[in-house]
Write a protein that holds these residues in place. Sequence first.
Motif, PDB file in Angstrom:
ATOM      1  N   CYS A   1      -3.080  10.765   6.783  1.00  0.00           N
ATOM      2  CA  CYS A   1      -3.646  11.035   5.455  1.00  0.00           C
ATOM      3  C   CYS A   1      -5.073  11.547   5.531  1.00  0.00           C
ATOM      4  O   CYS A   1      -5.605  12.056   4.556  1.00  0.00           O
TER       5      CYS A   1
ATOM      6  N   SER B   1       0.779   4.417   2.607  1.00  0.00           N
ATOM      7  CA  SER B   1       0.632   3.654   1.373  1.00  0.00           C
ATOM      8  C   SER B   1      -0.533   4.188   0.548  1.00  0.00           C
ATOM      9  O   SER B   1      -0.344   4.787  -0.493  1.00  0.00           O
ATOM     10  N   CYS B   2      -1.764   4.027   1.047  1.00  0.00           N
ATOM     11  CA  CYS B   2      -2.931   4.328   0.193  1.00  0.00           C
ATOM     12  C   CYS B   2      -3.234   5.820   0.062  1.00  0.00           C
ATOM     13  O   CYS B   2      -3.807   6.255  -0.911  1.00  0.00           O
ATOM     14  N   ARG B   3      -2.926   6.598   1.035  1.00  0.00           N
ATOM     15  CA  ARG B   3      -3.240   8.034   1.119  1.00  0.00           C
ATOM     16  C   ARG B   3      -4.746   8.288   1.122  1.00  0.00           C
ATOM     17  O   ARG B   3      -5.194   9.381   0.808  1.00  0.00           O
TER      18      ARG B   3
ATOM     19  N   ALA C   1      -7.041   6.618   3.764  1.00  0.00           N
ATOM     20  CA  ALA C   1      -7.647   6.047   4.982  1.00  0.00           C
ATOM     21  C   ALA C   1      -8.119   4.613   4.783  1.00  0.00           C
ATOM     22  O   ALA C   1      -9.136   4.207   5.324  1.00  0.00           O
ATOM     23  N   VAL C   2      -7.346   3.853   4.020  1.00  0.00           N
ATOM     24  CA  VAL C   2      -7.735   2.462   3.756  1.00  0.00           C
ATOM     25  C   VAL C   2      -6.681   1.460   4.269  1.00  0.00           C
ATOM     26  O   VAL C   2      -7.018   0.424   4.825  1.00  0.00           O
ATOM     27  N   CYS C   3      -5.400   1.777   4.104  1.00  0.00           N
ATOM     28  CA  CYS C   3      -4.371   0.784   4.436  1.00  0.00           C
ATOM     29  C   CYS C   3      -4.009   0.769   5.916  1.00  0.00           C
ATOM     30  O   CYS C   3      -3.509  -0.224   6.427  1.00  0.00           O
ATOM     31  N   GLY C   4      -4.245   1.869   6.616  1.00  0.00           N
ATOM     32  CA  GLY C   4      -3.983   1.922   8.057  1.00  0.00           C
ATOM     33  C   GLY C   4      -2.524   2.130   8.419  1.00  0.00           C
ATOM     34  O   GLY C   4      -2.151   2.027   9.583  1.00  0.00           O
TER      35      GLY C   4
ATOM     36  N   CYS D   1      -0.535   4.893   8.217  1.00  0.00           N
ATOM     37  CA  CYS D   1      -0.014   6.225   8.551  1.00  0.00           C
ATOM     38  C   CYS D   1      -0.473   6.732   9.925  1.00  0.00           C
ATOM     39  O   CYS D   1      -0.432   7.933  10.169  1.00  0.00           O
TER      40      CYS D   1
HETATM   41  S1  FES Z   1      -1.841   6.163   4.009  1.00  0.00           S
HETATM   42 FE1  FES Z   1      -3.254   4.465   4.114  1.00  0.00          FE
HETATM   43  S2  FES Z   1      -4.467   4.955   5.851  1.00  0.00           S
HETATM   44 FE2  FES Z   1      -3.197   6.684   5.617  1.00  0.00          FE
END
Ligand code: FES
Length: 247
Positions: free
Chosen positions: A69, A48-50, A52-55, A57
């Motif tokens: 990411c 989602s965030c690309r 390292a925030v949404c967790g 991936c």
């Molecule tokens: S895409 Fe969100 S943490 Fe990797």
Amino acid sequence: MKFKIYRYDGEEEDYDTYEVPHEEGQTILDALFYVQENLDDSLSFRYSCRGAVCGSCAMLIDKVPRLACRTQVEKVKEQKSELEHYKALDQGEKLSEDQILVEPLPHLEVEKDLIVDMEKFYENYEKIEPYLKSEKEPEKEHRMDSETVNELEEYTNCILCAACFGSCPVNGEDEDYFGPAALAKLYRFHIDPRDSEDRLELADEENGWWACDFYTNCKKVCPKDVPPNFSIGKARQELKEEKDDED
Ligand code: FES
Ligand code: SF4
């Protein structure tokens, strides 16, 4: 660079190999996008965030749970696995120096390719009632000293990626073990001076604090440097002292 990627379509599992042109600073997620956009649009992965925030991936990259990411292709071979008692090292495809192996996060059911079902992780997480329970009503604001703020921050940085869950040998054996992220979050509420409940007792059971075998894989893989092993050790010590005082 060659990528060997786990594939599962709901019936059969396999590995497919793709050649991805390398660019400086390229991440594993960039490489997966290249495959999806240019070589095989059926490849599925979650993100989602690309940043390292949404967790979302987290996956097994060369047998280490990492965020796709945040993991640069050129760094993968530099960071060798230091994980202990880790069955994933012996399962699936073997590591090879001339290709990067990408597999789904272990200890959770695979839905498709690199996408896992996170339900078990969240079921365990919900057991610790992960929200502040405060009956304290300060006259103005809640005041906290900087030492407490710093200690709390170690735990509030968690992004619920489940990399620790996928690295923990105890979760690999027992899916009902609360797991490192849930226990670290429970400890976070325990040390929060605004919280007014006895938090430690929520995990004072066989599948809670006491199930951990201190392999410390959770700490080694956490992309946010959360130390679940430390919180588990502290909680056990406090519970033991409480019990000794009662005897
Ligand atoms: S895409 Fe969100 S943490 Fe990797
Ligand atoms: S403790 Fe670390 S590895 Fe575990 S879910 Fe939180 S951020 Fe991910």
